[in-house]
Design a protein around this motif. Structure first.
Motif, PDB file in Angstrom:
ATOM      1  N   LEU A 225       2.363   5.634  13.754  1.00 51.64           N
ATOM      2  CA  LEU A 225       2.478   6.495  12.895  1.00 51.64           C
ATOM      3  C   LEU A 225       2.872   7.985  13.380  1.00 51.64           C
ATOM      4  O   LEU A 225       1.965   8.332  14.359  1.00 51.64           O
TER       5      LEU A 225
ATOM      6  N   ASP B 156       1.866  10.862  12.276  1.00 52.27           N
ATOM      7  CA  ASP B 156       0.673  11.956  11.913  1.00 52.27           C
ATOM      8  C   ASP B 156       0.033  12.520  13.168  1.00 52.27           C
ATOM      9  O   ASP B 156      -0.327  13.695  13.176  1.00 52.27           O
TER      10      ASP B 156
ATOM     11  N   MET C 197       4.236   2.364   1.848  1.00 45.97           N
ATOM     12  CA  MET C 197       4.128   2.722   3.301  1.00 45.97           C
ATOM     13  C   MET C 197       5.208   2.213   4.283  1.00 45.97           C
ATOM     14  O   MET C 197       5.704   1.099   3.914  1.00 45.97           O
TER      15      MET C 197
ATOM     16  N   ARG D  35       1.443  11.955  -0.923  1.00 49.73           N
ATOM     17  CA  ARG D  35       1.636  13.183  -0.082  1.00 49.73           C
ATOM     18  C   ARG D  35       1.907  14.424  -1.081  1.00 49.73           C
ATOM     19  O   ARG D  35       2.569  14.062  -2.052  1.00 49.73           O
TER      20      ARG D  35
ATOM     21  N   SER E 243      -2.258  14.575   2.888  1.00 46.35           N
ATOM     22  CA  SER E 243      -1.646  13.277   2.599  1.00 46.35           C
ATOM     23  C   SER E 243      -2.476  12.250   2.934  1.00 46.35           C
ATOM     24  O   SER E 243      -3.312  12.063   3.868  1.00 46.35           O
ATOM     25  N   TYR E 244      -2.464  11.167   2.166  1.00 45.14           N
ATOM     26  CA  TYR E 244      -3.269  10.011   2.548  1.00 45.14           C
ATOM     27  C   TYR E 244      -2.284   8.656   2.532  1.00 45.14           C
ATOM     28  O   TYR E 244      -1.503   8.497   1.804  1.00 45.14           O
ATOM     29  N   LEU E 245      -2.783   7.861   3.412  1.00 44.71           N
ATOM     30  CA  LEU E 245      -1.790   6.762   3.907  1.00 44.71           C
ATOM     31  C   LEU E 245      -2.692   5.351   3.680  1.00 44.71           C
ATOM     32  O   LEU E 245      -4.046   5.459   3.518  1.00 44.71           O
ATOM     33  N   ASN E 246      -1.793   4.366   3.369  1.00 47.05           N
ATOM     34  CA  ASN E 246      -2.298   2.966   3.306  1.00 47.05           C
ATOM     35  C   ASN E 246      -3.249   3.012   1.976  1.00 47.05           C
ATOM     36  O   ASN E 246      -4.651   2.366   1.908  1.00 47.05           O
TER      37      ASN E 246
ATOM     38  N   ARG F 247       0.896  -1.042   0.176  1.00 49.58           N
ATOM     39  CA  ARG F 247       0.144  -0.015  -0.018  1.00 49.58           C
ATOM     40  C   ARG F 247       0.768   1.193   0.021  1.00 49.58           C
ATOM     41  O   ARG F 247       2.023   1.126   0.232  1.00 49.58           O
TER      42      ARG F 247
ATOM     43  N   ALA G 261       1.564   5.651   0.268  1.00 53.31           N
ATOM     44  CA  ALA G 261       1.507   7.052   1.091  1.00 53.31           C
ATOM     45  C   ALA G 261       1.378   7.951  -0.141  1.00 53.31           C
ATOM     46  O   ALA G 261       2.483   7.897  -0.750  1.00 53.31           O
TER      47      ALA G 261
END
Length: 816
Positions: free
Chosen positions: A325, A327, A295, A229, A247-250, A225, A227
């Motif tokens: 994490l 964040d 990730m 950013r 930003s979007y994770l996974n 998966r 990230a």
């Protein structure tokens, strides 16, 4: 031009009346353009001197209007005096070119490369943004571990907008922004995001995303998966944009396109718009690149500050850590564990306070050493995001310069507070300074976005999105949060004092309560304890922000005034050094042309007349429409009884009111005065350098009046059977200090408002207008204007405070 000259001289010889009417019409047009020019210049200067932030799309439109009006003055001056001042258009075009060049967008690129791997040597800041390029530099030059990944370049973003022709629509929306209106900012944000969401995605961008996902899955495994950013141009630069973009994770492979578009859209979120506009960067200066990264399986993560943000304790670095994490640290939703490390030994000097062992002493030492390598490499303090993987490897996610911001509101020695007023002591000073104001505690009844200017904001947590209201607050106190968070970074940039991590003590503060925050001593007091110090103007305090440096650059081509003395041999087009000079020259020559044409057409209107008066200033008259008695035609000096202009007679009655004392003084020599902020008026060669002039019709008056250093323009039409009668007043300048001029403007504002005028103020420039009343009522108001102008002479030298203003207002209505 030859045709126009032939026509002009034909009319001058055979129909001089037509020349006068044409010239008067051009003169009226020129005066209207002149008024607009000064209004726009005052507006532009208020943006700079009062720190009113606007999108540069909006500022550019204001300049366009200014240029049109200056050009209108030049054109109408040439209508009034054909064949004269032939070089003036060239000088206008010169300064117009400079200003338009400044407002022109940067060169944008729409072609390849659309995607680059992080390790590619072709990856530059211009293509990938500073966040991507510095991350790549950590791996390429320091051999530090970073995530594997690709960058969709700024060319991708520009190509998407160009492919769908979105730039004109986006700029039109940005030109409507007002960061003081949360509702409008949100509406514009939604409209721009809808444009991007509804855009057709170019096939090249889709292919680039598929390529990045496939390559990374091949390298790291099919279940990898990602990230996604932001890495916009200007992000992590002089303005950090900390936390303003998403930003979007996974993210799964089939969702990469959606995540990419969401990051692009975050460029236009209300908070990102407000932040960018506050910084003074244009939208086109901040194209968006986007990183697609693998990730990181983090067990602990956080931020390293290689110096205290206040600039103290340079021999220490600070590791902010939380489990999982990082964040939560940068978003300000937790109070992180903080390890203070001695830079010389790289050993922790402060014991852990949590029960959970986030980092071992060896890991602290290793991370400290790597952070110092990064600081030495970039030769400046760093703000570093890191993560610790399960295998014990440190992975670096971002590094940027840690800007050291000294708050303008440092604690002065005069601040003395009774200890009994202490509400609490504690928390973490994240941005230095003090503030004394009412507390604003957001809840259902007092939403965050309705906060009024001049409050101390009291928060549960410091979410990055809250920066959209920072321009309205004097200070912030928060229950949670980290000095390493994005919100704290922006507070330091904007010079807003911030005390966070105060815990349950936050409940001691009530909404609407007056409190004093002293961030440096980590204390909050009840009551107001402001020291008697005058803060620096915002344009000096924040002079390094792009908004002020850019606006100053363009204002230098617009507002400076060099042409001061109309009698000087240098009062000529070739001496113009700004648009203001061109405005001044055009107005001055137009007035001279208006009066000289009266001399040339003396058989029609009797030419220019001097008014015989006992008042200590000279008045010259030009009649264009039955404003004088026919017996005045043969006279050079006339008495007021020969004037038939009804608005002039009303004004003159006010000037000569028995309770107004003029004395014998002629006020100040205004030659060389460099603050002619509005009328740029004409000086006659006579015994007095305070010459005023009036253009008269039977029911019309346009009068430019000089009383020493201040200038007044009155324009009035009083037709007995017309609904179009009106009176406008413009007042500016003065020889006193700014505070005195400001108090006089306050006096005028209150008196004129009580007389029924609509008043607007920009700095020390006042505009007032009244209309929609009968001609008789209007004449009474004009007579009151005469009285008012009589009593305000040199008032800026006398007024000391608002109490004196109220006394003078009472005296005006009681006596006059």
């Amino acid at each position: 031009m030859l045709t126009n000259l032939f026509k002009y001289w034909t009319y001058r010889v055979f129909a001089p009346g037509a020349v006068l009417r044409t010239t008067y019409e051009a003169f009226q047009n020129l005066l209207a353009f002149d008024s607009q020019c000064h209004e726009i210049m005052a507006d532009l200067e208020s943006l700079y001197y009062q720190g009113k932030k606007e999108d540069f799309c909006k500022i550019s439109l204001k300049y366009e209007s200014l240029a049109e009006n200056v050009e209108g003055m030049v054109i109408n001056l040439q209508r009034m005096a054909p064949g004269s001042y032939i070089d003036l258009p060239a000088y206008f075009n010169k300064f117009n070119f400079y200003c338009r060049f400044f407002f022109a967008p940067p060169e944008l690129h729409f072609g390849k490369p659309f995607i680059l791997p992080l390790h590619d040597e072709a990856l530059t800041t211009q293509l990938a943004g500073a966040k991507s390029s510095t991350l790549a530099e950590l791996h390429q030059q320091l051999n530090l571990v970073i995530p594997s990944g690709y960058v969709l370049t700024t060319n991708c973003f520009s190509y998407l907008l160009e492919y769908n022709d979105l730039r004109p629509a986006i700029n039109a929306l940005l030109a409507k922004t007002d960061i003081t209106s949360t509702r409008l900012l949100s509406e514009i944000s939604v409209a721009i995001i809808d444009l991007i969401k509804g855009a057709e995605i170019p096939p090249e961008i889709i292919e680039a995303l598929k390529y990045a996902g496939k390559r990374l899955q091949t390298e790291k495994g099919s279940h990898m998966r990602f990230a996604v950013r932001s890495s916009a141009l200007s992000e992590d630069g002089q303005c950090s944009f900390a936390g303003q973009y998403s930003s979007y994770l996974n993210v799964e492979t089939d969702k990469l396109l959606d995540a990419y578009l969401d990051v692009l859209c975050s460029k236009y979120s209300p908070e990102a718009l407000a932040y960018r506009i506050n910084c003074g960067l244009s939208d086109e200066e901040t194209p968006m690149a986007v990183m697609i990264l693998t990730m990181v399986d983090a067990v602990t993560a956080g931020v390293v500050y290689t110096i205290n943000p206040s600039g103290t304790q340079e021999d220490k670095l600070y590791i902010h850590a939380t489990s999982g994490l990082g964040d939560a640290v940068v978003s300000g939703t937790v109070i992180p564990e903080v390890f203070t490390v001695d830079k010389n030994s790289t050993l922790p000097v402060a014991a852990q306070s949590s029960k959970q062992k986030l980092l071992t002493t060896t890991q602290i030492e290793d991370l400290g050493k790597m952070a110092l390598r990064i600081e030495r490499h970039f030769d400046r303090p760093q703000d570093i995001e890191w993560a610790l993987q399960g295998d014990g490897t440190f992975v670096f996610l971002q590094t940027r310069e840690l800007h050291l911001y000294k708050s303008e509101n440092n604690i002065p020695s005069e601040l003395s507070i009774n200890k009994e007023s202490l509400l609490f002591h504690g928390g973490v000073m994240a941005s230095s300074g003090f503030a004394s104001a009412r507390a604003w505690v957001p809840d259902a009844e007092n939403p965050l976005d309705t906060i009024e200017p001049g409050h101390i904001l009291v928060l549960h947590e410091t979410l990055p999105s809250y920066v959209r209201v920072l321009h309205r607050v004097d200070g912030v106190i928060a229950e949670l949060g980290s000095a390493a968070g994005h919100f704290a970074t922006v507070c330091r940039e904007f010079g807003v004092p911030l005390l966070l991590g105060v815990g349950k003590d936050i409940s001691r503060i009530q909404h609407g309560e007056v409190i004093t925050l002293v961030a440096d001593t980590r204390t909050v007091y009840s009551g107001a304890h402001s020291p008697k110090v005058k803060p620096s103007p915002v344009y000096k305090r924040d002079k390094d922000l792009p908004f002020f440096s850019k606006l100053r650059t363009v204002l230098d081509f617009i507002t400076p005034l060099k042409l001061l003395d109309p009698q000087s041999k240098d009062f000529a087009p070739e001496s113009c050094r700004s648009l203001h000079d061109i405005i001044r020259f055009s107005h001055e020559m137009a007035v001279q042309s208006m009066f000289s044409i009266g001399d040339r057409c003396s058989t029609i209107k009797g030419g220019k007349k001097k008014l015989q008066t006992q008042l200590p200033f000279e008045v010259f008259i030009v009649d264009v429409d039955e404003g004088l008695d026919k017996h005045a035609s043969a006279l050079q000096i006339i008495t007021v009884d020969l004037i038939r202009s009804s608005p002039f007679q009303a004004l003159w009655r006010g000037f000569n009111h028995s309770d107004i004392s003029w004395g014998e003084q002629t006020y100040y020599d205004w030659k060389g005065y460099d603050r002619m902020a509005m009328s740029d008026a004409f000086a006659f060669q006579s015994n007095s350098d305070s010459a005023s002039y009036a253009v008269l019709g039977k029911d019309y008056l346009n009068m430019n009046i000089r009383f020493g250093y201040h200038f007044t323009v009155i324009d009035a039409l009083c037709e007995p059977d017309s609904t179009t009668s009106y009176c406008t007043l413009r007042f500016a300048g003065g020889g006193g200090e700014f505070e005195g001029r400001e108090l006089r403007i306050l006096f005028l504002d209150k008196v004129l408002s009580r007389l029924g005028f609509d008043v607007t103020i920009k700095g020390d420039l006042l505009d007032a207008r009244i209309s929609g009343i009968s001609a008789d009522s209007l004449m009474e108001r004009i007579e009151s204007l005469g009285k008012l102008l009589g009593v305000t002479k040199q008032m800026d030298m006398r007024l000391k405070d608002t109490e004196m203003v109220e006394q003078q207002i009472d005296k005006f209505f009681r006596v006059l």
